[in-house]
Design a protein around this motif. Structure first.
Motif, PDB file in Angstrom:
ATOM      1  N   MET A 107      30.833   5.308  28.297  1.00  0.00           N
ATOM      2  CA  MET A 107      29.789   4.890  27.585  1.00  0.00           C
ATOM      3  C   MET A 107      30.048   5.099  26.076  1.00  0.00           C
ATOM      4  SD  MET A 107      27.790   3.415  29.638  1.00  0.00           S
ATOM      5  CE  MET A 107      26.651   3.010  28.558  1.00  0.00           C
ATOM      6  N   ASN A 108      31.015   6.066  25.575  1.00  0.00           N
ATOM      7  CA  ASN A 108      31.090   6.191  24.226  1.00  0.00           C
ATOM      8  C   ASN A 108      31.996   7.625  24.293  1.00  0.00           C
ATOM      9  OD1 ASN A 108      28.477   7.843  25.302  1.00  0.00           O
ATOM     10  ND2 ASN A 108      28.924   8.938  23.644  1.00  0.00           N
ATOM     11  N   PHE A 109      32.280   7.820  22.928  1.00  0.00           N
ATOM     12  CA  PHE A 109      32.934   8.982  22.717  1.00  0.00           C
ATOM     13  C   PHE A 109      32.342   9.669  21.354  1.00  0.00           C
ATOM     14  CE2 PHE A 109      36.172  11.415  20.056  1.00  0.00           C
ATOM     15  CZ  PHE A 109      36.728  12.440  20.919  1.00  0.00           C
ATOM     16  N   GLY A 110      31.277  10.380  21.617  1.00  0.00           N
ATOM     17  CA  GLY A 110      30.476  10.947  20.499  1.00  0.00           C
ATOM     18  C   GLY A 110      29.673   9.771  20.176  1.00  0.00           C
ATOM     19  N   VAL A 111      29.662   9.638  18.697  1.00  0.00           N
ATOM     20  CA  VAL A 111      28.923   8.457  18.383  1.00  0.00           C
ATOM     21  C   VAL A 111      29.898   7.226  18.251  1.00  0.00           C
ATOM     22  CG1 VAL A 111      27.314   9.975  16.970  1.00  0.00           C
ATOM     23  CG2 VAL A 111      29.512   8.928  15.903  1.00  0.00           C
ATOM     24  N   LEU A 112      30.950   7.281  18.959  1.00  0.00           N
ATOM     25  CA  LEU A 112      31.847   6.046  18.809  1.00  0.00           C
ATOM     26  C   LEU A 112      31.362   5.120  20.060  1.00  0.00           C
ATOM     27  CD1 LEU A 112      34.404   4.176  17.621  1.00  0.00           C
ATOM     28  CD2 LEU A 112      35.775   5.612  19.217  1.00  0.00           C
ATOM     29  N   ILE A 133      34.628  -2.341  16.097  1.00  0.00           N
ATOM     30  CA  ILE A 133      34.265  -0.885  16.257  1.00  0.00           C
ATOM     31  C   ILE A 133      32.541  -0.780  15.821  1.00  0.00           C
ATOM     32  CG2 ILE A 133      34.561   1.423  15.827  1.00  0.00           C
ATOM     33  CD1 ILE A 133      37.665   0.422  14.784  1.00  0.00           C
ATOM     34  N   TRP A 134      31.953  -0.037  16.778  1.00  0.00           N
ATOM     35  CA  TRP A 134      30.504   0.041  16.618  1.00  0.00           C
ATOM     36  C   TRP A 134      30.281   1.875  16.544  1.00  0.00           C
ATOM     37  CZ3 TRP A 134      26.977  -3.204  19.978  1.00  0.00           C
ATOM     38  CH2 TRP A 134      26.998  -4.657  19.676  1.00  0.00           C
ATOM     39  N   VAL A 135      29.686   2.331  15.536  1.00  0.00           N
ATOM     40  CA  VAL A 135      29.338   3.673  15.231  1.00  0.00           C
ATOM     41  C   VAL A 135      27.925   3.847  15.316  1.00  0.00           C
ATOM     42  CG1 VAL A 135      29.738   5.724  13.769  1.00  0.00           C
ATOM     43  CG2 VAL A 135      31.831   4.213  14.267  1.00  0.00           C
ATOM     44  N   ILE A 136      27.248   4.570  16.126  1.00  0.00           N
ATOM     45  CA  ILE A 136      25.899   5.085  15.897  1.00  0.00           C
ATOM     46  C   ILE A 136      25.599   5.489  14.662  1.00  0.00           C
ATOM     47  CG2 ILE A 136      23.998   6.205  17.141  1.00  0.00           C
ATOM     48  CD1 ILE A 136      25.595   5.923  19.775  1.00  0.00           C
ATOM     49  N   PRO A 137      24.752   5.144  14.002  1.00  0.00           N
ATOM     50  CA  PRO A 137      24.449   5.834  12.619  1.00  0.00           C
ATOM     51  C   PRO A 137      23.577   7.170  12.501  1.00  0.00           C
ATOM     52  CG  PRO A 137      22.846   3.986  12.800  1.00  0.00           C
ATOM     53  CD  PRO A 137      23.876   3.948  14.005  1.00  0.00           C
ATOM     54  N   SER A 183      28.067  14.837  18.786  1.00  0.00           N
ATOM     55  CA  SER A 183      26.506  14.837  19.158  1.00  0.00           C
ATOM     56  C   SER A 183      25.849  13.731  18.952  1.00  0.00           C
ATOM     57  CB  SER A 183      25.789  16.134  18.646  1.00  0.00           C
ATOM     58  OG  SER A 183      26.531  17.412  19.309  1.00  0.00           O
ATOM     59  N   LEU A 184      25.220  13.100  19.753  1.00  0.00           N
ATOM     60  CA  LEU A 184      24.343  11.822  19.449  1.00  0.00           C
ATOM     61  C   LEU A 184      23.230  12.340  18.442  1.00  0.00           C
ATOM     62  CD1 LEU A 184      24.476   9.963  22.904  1.00  0.00           C
ATOM     63  CD2 LEU A 184      26.211   9.439  20.980  1.00  0.00           C
TER      64      LEU A 184
END
Length: 239
Positions: free
Chosen positions: A36-41, A118-122, A236-237
């Motif tokens: 699903m993700n790697f951290g916020v990546l 590439i999407w990064v969760i802010p 950490s999300l």
């Protein structure tokens, strides 16, 4: 040190005719609960868009979106008034924030365009949308970690709303360097664009990925002339 290895041929695969895309993490019709993700990546897509084709205008919000062209020219247009061409050697960033509309098209009539999305969760939601673009090729650093993304507007590269640092490494065969994690609690996702490299006992081939966490440093060795993308992100999300 913890690691998670993603071999290139285990990525999700989408073929829409005009678009061929490989997904490291779950995206669109590709769903893998273990990816699903790697951290916020959150997204690492390896896209190929056919001649004169592309993504029509579509919305995004509350995401930091980074585009890295690998071959060809990509035309970007958005509702913030930006209309630009990005090509290999450029880095593009868009903070979607409260909402943006944009389109992306292959600007070449005679060759495909290849780029990473590439999407990064802010770490901040509902920010004012913005656009940024730089040419990193003008400041290329052979056999070193070249910073292309950071959290700091005044630092090298483009900036995003997250405690994340991205580097490109163009290493000659035999070069080995230590990467030092910039913020405690961050991990690093290493993606091989070209060539072959080694981290610890893990050998990485072209388009392989390795997530590294619970360490403050690691050594990266090029087994061939290589181009490597390193994405350091919080593990950490946001709450």
């Amino acid at each position: 040190m913890k690691t998670i290895y993603h071999k290139a041929d285990t990525r999700g695969n989408a073929n829409h005719g005009w678009l061929k895309s490989r997904h490291i993490f779950s995206f669109a019709n590709y769903y893998n609960p273990e990816r699903m993700n790697f951290g916020v990546l959150r997204v690492l897509n390896d896209d190929i868009v056919s001649e004169s084709q592309g993504f029509g205008s579509h919305p995004h919000r509350d995401m930091e979106i980074i585009s890295i062209p690998l071959e060809g020219d990509l035309k970007h247009k958005d509702n913030m008034g930006n209309e630009t061409i990005i090509k290999a050697g450029d880095i593009q960033v868009m903070s979607a924030g409260t909402g943006v509309m944009h389109s992306e098209f292959n600007n070449n009539p005679d060759q495909p365009v290849k780029f990473l999305q590439i999407w990064v969760i802010p770490n901040k939601m509902n920010v004012t949308p913005r656009y940024g673009q730089i040419t990193v090729a003008d400041h290329a650093k052979p056999n070193d970690f070249q910073q292309i993304v950071s959290p700091n507007k005044d630092d090298e590269g483009v900036w995003i709303h997250q405690d994340a640092w991205f580097h490109l490494a163009k290493f000659d065969q035999g070069i080995a360097k230590e990467y030092k994690v910039k913020k405690e609690g961050n991990g690093v996702y290493v993606f091989i664009l070209e060539g072959k490299a080694k981290i610890g006992d893990q050998v990485l081939d072209k388009r392989d990925g390795l997530g590294i966490s619970d360490t403050d440093s690691f050594k990266l060795e090029a087994l061939e002339n290589s181009e490597i993308l390193l994405m350091e992100v919080p593990m950490s999300l946001p709450q």
